[in-house]
Design an enzyme around this catalytic site. Structure first.
Site: not given
Length: 408
Positions: A21, A99, A188, A245, A388
């Site tokens: 990931n 991922r 996401h 961001r 995840e």
């Protein structure tokens, strides 16, 4: 069932799979056995790339932290593969799941990685420059190291691929949408799918709002497991305030700076690396550091935190309206799981719509699954640690069983 599919099913159920990931600033991994539900054999994280990098891992009951000199995701992956080899866990791996943040229009489900798939994914690097290039570099490193072991890409955008058309479409010229594939993709998705599944499991809710708050941040409105809105769009820049961001910003700002001679490369660097919490505070992109600075009276930190919570609360209210009411709110991600004061501020003054945080319960929760709303509140608010890697393992298993492939 074909012989090939039967062979894949047998392989998937009897031999472990490895998951990588790639985050924007870390590399997580998990090694899973695959009975009905994947079971972790080993897991860990490489963080703080550079001379101070560390590998925190749990394997066969051992928990350790090792210093590394890993300057990037590839060297981090090499360290993980070396760790597994030293523990005699590498040779038996049946597949590797990765991922990949941006799958574009073409990739709407997990897919076996081929040279053609890699070529298509290379073309998307500019849409997720903090994530896709590093993920593809790790995929190539694993293919070189592990040879014929199948690799499967699992996409963050896939969960949102079937958003309603009126949500997906930007109010831009139709030829732009057709020629350049401009639409809301959402990101996401692996995390939001996991948060929604756990949220519905613990609450029985059908209408759920999930907040993935970490280095990158996003929010999603989900009805009976189907996403109907999300904050990130064509790229992972839109939506909530994030570590570096900006989230939502008037496009006119970028036109103005372009008119002043700013290049696309300069704008991209500023938007991805110097905005968000860092830009607002002028001090840090780390919420933990900002909370400490705010307590000391640092004005920039206070501004950054207030803007972060305000933007999240604004989206939360909007998504409650989109869903026609909400039954569960689920927080995940590094900030969502470990910053009680941020959860409290986002949900403040929302008793009018059934959201009421239990201050003591909220303060006691950090990194564990728990309800943090009052027992008499109309809306259950939960903290769910996002896994995840487990979700990727689940989707990897399904892909192997189906022998999903994509043609160039």
């Amino acid at each position: 069932m074909s012989a090939r599919t039967g062979e894949a099913n047998a392989m998937a159920s009897s031999r472990p799979v490895l998951v990588f990931n790639c985050g924007s600033s870390s590399l997580k991994f998990g090694l899973f056995e695959l009975p009905e539900e994947p079971v972790a054999m080993a897991h860990g994280t490489v963080s703080d790339f550079g001379t101070q990098a560390t590998l925190d891992w749990t394997c066969r009951g051992q928990q350790r932290r090792e210093p590394l000199a890993a300057r990037d995701h590839v060297q981090a992956a090499q360290a993980v593969l070396g760790l597994l080899a030293r523990h005699d866990l590498l040779a038996g791996i049946s597949a590797v799941g990765h991922r990949v943040v941006h799958g574009g229009e073409h990739f709407s489900a997990p897919v076996r990685v081929t040279d053609a798939v890699l070529g298509r994914l290379d073309s998307l690097n500019g849409l997720a420059p903090l994530h896709n290039p590093s993920a593809l570099a790790v995929i190539r490193e694993c293919r070189g190291r592990l040879g014929e072991v199948p690799a499967v890409a699992v996409f963050d955008t896939a969960f949102f691929h079937a958003l309603p058309e009126h949500v997906m479409a930007y109010a831009l010229p139709a030829e732009w949408r057709r020629e350049f594939g401009i639409r809301r993709y959402g990101f996401h998705g692996i995390a939001h799918r996991y948060l929604d599944q756990r949220g519905r499991a613990v609450s029985g809710a059908g209408r759920v709002v999930t907040l993935q708050l970490g280095h990158g941040c996003s929010i999603a409105a989900i009805q009976d497991g189907r996403p109907v809105e999300t904050s990130m769009g064509f790229t992972p820049l839109e939506g909530l305030v994030m570590a570096t961001r900006p989230g939502d910003v008037d496009p006119g700002v970028l036109l103005h700076l372009g008119g002043q001679g700013w290049s696309t490369a300069r704008l991209e660097t500023a938007l991805n690396h110097h905005s968000g919490l860092l830009g607002l505070s002028g001090a840090s992109a780390d919420m933990r550091e900002l909370l400490a600075l705010e307590a000391q009276g640092h004005a920039g930190a206070g501004l950054a935190i207030t803007a972060f919570c305000h933007r999240a609360r604004k989206y939360l209210g909007a998504y409650i309206a989109v869903l026609g009411g909400v039954e569960a709110i689920v927080f995940g991600g590094g900030i969502g799981e470990h910053a009680p004061s941020i959860r409290q501020r986002i949900c403040a003054n929302m008793a009018w719509c059934g959201i009421q945080i239990d201050a003591a319960a909220n303060a006691a929760v950090g990194g564990v699954e728990a309800r943090i709303s009052t027992t008499d509140a109309g809306v259950g608010v939960w903290v769910v640690p996002v896994n995840e890697e487990l979700q990727i393992a689940r989707e990897l298993r399904a892909c192997l069983a189906a022998q999903t492939e994509i043609q160039p």
